[in-house]
Structure formats: C-alpha cells, structure tokens
Write an enzyme that holds these catalytic residues in place. Sequence first.
Site, PDB file in Angstrom:
ATOM      1  CG  HIS A  13      -0.414  -0.455   2.501  1.00 53.90           C
ATOM      2  ND1 HIS A  13       0.020  -1.698   2.999  1.00 53.90           N
ATOM      3  CD2 HIS A  13       0.358   0.288   3.208  1.00 53.90           C
ATOM      4  CE1 HIS A  13       0.408  -1.600   4.349  1.00 53.90           C
ATOM      5  NE2 HIS A  13       0.901  -0.358   4.453  1.00 53.90           N
ATOM      6  CB  CYS A  70       1.008  -0.149  10.149  1.00 52.25           C
ATOM      7  SG  CYS A  70      -0.218   0.216   9.052  1.00 52.25           S
TER       8      CYS A  70
END
Length: 623
Positions: A67, A175
């Site tokens: 991502h 994250c």
Amino acid sequence: MKIRDLLDPKSIKLNGSAASKADAIEQMVSLMAKSGKISDVEVYHKGVLAREEESTTAVGEGVAIPHCKSDSVKAPGLAAMTIPAGVDYDAPDGELVKVIFLIAAPNTKENVHVDVLSKLSVLLLDENFTASLLRAKSVDEFLAAIDKAEAAKDAADGVVSTSTGLPQVLAVTACPTGIAHTYMAEENLKKAAAKAGVSIKIETRGSSGTKNELTSEEIANAKGIIVAADVNVPMARFNGRKVIQCKVSDGINKSAELIEKASKGDAPIFASKDEESSSDKKSSGGSVYKHLMTGVSHMLPFVVGGGILIALAFLIDTLTGQEMNGNFGTLHPVANFLKGKVGGVAFGFMLPVLAGFIAFSIADRPGLAVGFLGGAMAANGTSGFLGALVAGFFAGYTIELLKKCFAKLPKSLDGLKPVLIYPLLGMLIVGLGMNFIVEPIVGAINRALNTGLNHLGNLGILLGLLLGGMMAVDMGGPVNKAAYVFATGMLAEGHYDIMAAVMIGGMVPPIAIAAATIIFKNKFTQEERKAGPVNFVMGLAFITEGAIPYAAADPGRVIPSCVVGSAIAGALSMAFKCTLMAPHGGVFVFPVVGHPFLYIIALLIGSAASCLMLGLLKKKVEE
C-alpha cells in the site's frame, strides 16, 4: 462505501504469475494505473517500494497487502491479483503469496475509504475467503466472493457486545500508513483473546485517527498492555504498567503468544517520567546506526548528482585535450560549468547535510540547523567526513540536553524554544566544541588517515580486497553499509579508488548468481532459475539486495562464494587504479569511471569466480 466501490474490474487479474516480489509489485502498480486513480505512476510506484523497505507487507497465509498513501493518488482505489503458483514475498511465515491486494490512498484529510480498506484487511485473514478468491474463474465471481464475505462481516459487526467490567488486556496497534496492518493486528489480537477467554480492548491509531482510545482507569486495572506499533505512540500514560512493545506484524503473526504473556502479566514494567523522556522517544529508542543511515540517505543525492557532474567535467577536459594541471576539470567552458558552478556546489553540501540529518534523526527539527553548522565547520576545517559524523551526533544530543534543561519553562515561552533558545545556544555550544575539541582531535586523525591512504601502495589492493568482500557479507546489512559509508566519506577526501572498489564488490553477487542459474541449472530450483536473469539487471545497477533470496536459502554456500568474488573484484579494481566519483549508478556511470575497460575486466573476473564457486559448492536440487 463497499469494497467493490474501490475495486475497478480493470484492476483485477486472475491466475497471474510473478517471477519475484519486485515483479509482482510492478504488475500490481500497472493494474492500479488502469483504474485512472493515479496521477503519477512512477511516484506511486516508488512510494509502494518505500513502504516495502520498512517491512514486508506480506501478512502470512499466502496474502500480501502492499500500500501507499501519496499525493500521486487522485482517489482511493484497490487492485487485486491471484497467483495460484505463488511468489516469494518475504512472508513472515515463509509461505508463498497467492493473493495480493494493492491499496492506493490519497494524502488527504478525508478518510471515508479507510474503514473499507481495514475491513478488507481483516477479511483476508480468513483462509476460506482467500480460498474463494483463488477459486474464482471470472472477475464477476471474484467480486461476488468479496460481496458475500463483506456482508457476513457487516452482520457480525452489528452484534452488540454485552460484556461488562474492565478488560484484562489492553492493546495499541499502529502501522506507518494506518490502513491495513493496524486493523489486521487488531483483528488477530481479538481472535486470540477470545480463544484464550481473555477480555481485551484495542486502541487503533490509523489514517482516520485514533479509535477506541484507552482510558486511565482501564490502563490502571489491566493485567498487561500490548503495543504493536511501527510508529511512535504516546507511551507516558503506561508508566509503571506491564507493557509488551513489538512490531505491528507481531500483532498479526504472534497474537496468541502476546495475549498469553499479557494476560499473565509476563512483561517488563514500563518506566517513563514524561512524554519527553519516554522510551518511545526517537533519540533514546533509535540506534546509532539508524541515525547514521538517516544522515547518509539524505546526503547521497548531493554526492551522486554532484559527483557525476564533476566526473563528467573531468571527462570533457580529457576528451578536449586540456593540459593536466591544478585546474583540470574546469578548463573547458562546459567542464567549468559542470564542476565549478553546479557539481562542485552540490558536492559541497555533502558534509553539512550528513551532519544536519543525523542531528535531525536524534532531536527532530531543532537539531537540523545546529547539525548543518557542525557539518559546515567540518567541511571548511580539517576534520572532513569524520568530523561531520561527530558533529551530527554532537549537535543532536546537545539539542536533547537543551530540551531537558528548558523543559520546565512556562508554557507561554514554548514558542521561543525552537526559534531562539535551541538554535542560539545549540550553535554556540556546537561551534565551541567543534573549534576547540573536534577539529584539533578529529582533524589530526583525518590527516593521519589521508596520509596513510595516500601512501598505501600495494597495500591498497588489500584494502580493496577487504571492502569488496564486506559488500557481499550481508548484502545491504550493517557490514555492507559500513564499507559503503566509509567509501562515500572518502569521496570528500579525494580517494575515488575506494568508491570504485566498493561499488564493484556490490555488483558481483547478483551478477554471479544470475549467471550460475543459467550455467548450473541443476543447482537451483525452478523458481530460482526463473528469477535468476533478473539479477543481471540488479547487479549491473548496483543493487546487491537481488542476491538476498538466494543467500537466505543457502547461506553456507552462497555467501562465501559471493564474498570471494566480490573481494577479488575489489582488489583488482584497486590494482588497476580504477576510480569513481559517484557513489551509485552501476553500469550507468561506467563512462565516468577511471580506466573503465579494466574496471569491466575486474567485474567479469570477480563475477566468474563467484559463479564457479556456486557451481562447485551448491548441491544438486531434486525436483
């Protein structure tokens, strides 16, 4: 918003194949580009790779979720690919990845898509769901499987919990992008807690902000607290409590182990007086190596760009038959422009930037200006590269000390600290320290080192042997980086032969492995043979990391083979008196290498030596 709202059918590929992780990512980016949601594909691709360098986005059980959140993304989107044969994606469980979803997130405040992406991440933890995706024979079947699983998830989430009382275990998950891993860790910790019969509350710190924030009462009564995060989270609130700190990936892959330890109180007591001194503070939690690499990474663009331009200036003066003298490299008007007005100026930023960003890594923004000053003093003095290294750490920790000294100032004066107090006192302290301590001591060491290097003679071959071999020991790890940083520093001192030896040492392993997969086919698996030729490109581009999968699979044979070939190439480069002013570029900077044909010979001999050793040492593969 539903998952299929983000997933353009044009961005779905079923029954695909990929030779390597890099190949898989490149294909996924191309699929995403088909959706029209990316304004700059190259920038987005680099962003995906940068996220991958932090830690693998493979989450185990055959799934990967790369991502990127970037200004290059016009609208949130998904791309998907199934790979029935699997691809090596550096998964934490060692399994081949068979299902990949690529996420594109715009760098905006609106985060309506985040809940959808987090829901998909959680769904991918279900083996039955991923199996249904792999079975899909058409895009319509693929989307139907997603719709079915999403509907079931929504129904399950709609059930209201009737549990009462304070949770036994608390957790925080976070994250870097706050999209996928944050919520996957949350889901797996919940499942592990339910299986163990332990009540849990989890705070998620994602792109859409902090959700389910832990209260002081919950913290005070918890048996244990898990902080599974790859970014800084507020830690002072956990002072005196039993806290397990780990990577967010551990929250996904080691959830049962973490729940067991936390529920038993099997964790160290966290000690923190305040937010400034907590163990999540960048300066105390970060290593010297991390601070050094931050400085080096910011310095390299100046060295690469400036070094190549200076090398081109020398090349132009050589080709135009200019007389070799003290002004060589600036005699032809074009050469003078490249070296005197552009390249030399860029190269001059090398040491200030190195010191500035080391200090920045330690003390954040207040350390930057003070570090620049220390680096500039080193560049203009006699301490050079070594002095700049010392200046960076000196500046960073000086600012940290000043922060503690002025921590109790009235809040009304907080605005003065970064713009007046820290730069004024920091520059004064670092200036005095550099002038009266660092310059005399480190300057003497630097002069002695340069004198020694200038009189190495045949011993220079031994230095090339050592540095070339170091480049292949861990192929991008600390030993490799130590040799590389030393060579980069020596560029500022005019020792261009050292840089040439180091770069050729880093080029050998991938090239040798690529050749070995073709010549000694029976010594490699079918997957290794298929990915082998890619290493020719990586080696020629000076990307040593291409050899890592092969070294990891058979370290006892691959690493010694690569070290020997790299050492030979480094020694030959020094023996041939090859020079290089650019710290990167591989074959693309060969035109500005001193004695380029001899350099190519050294590369071929070193690669051949490693290739033959691989053929002799590796065992035949039974297939």
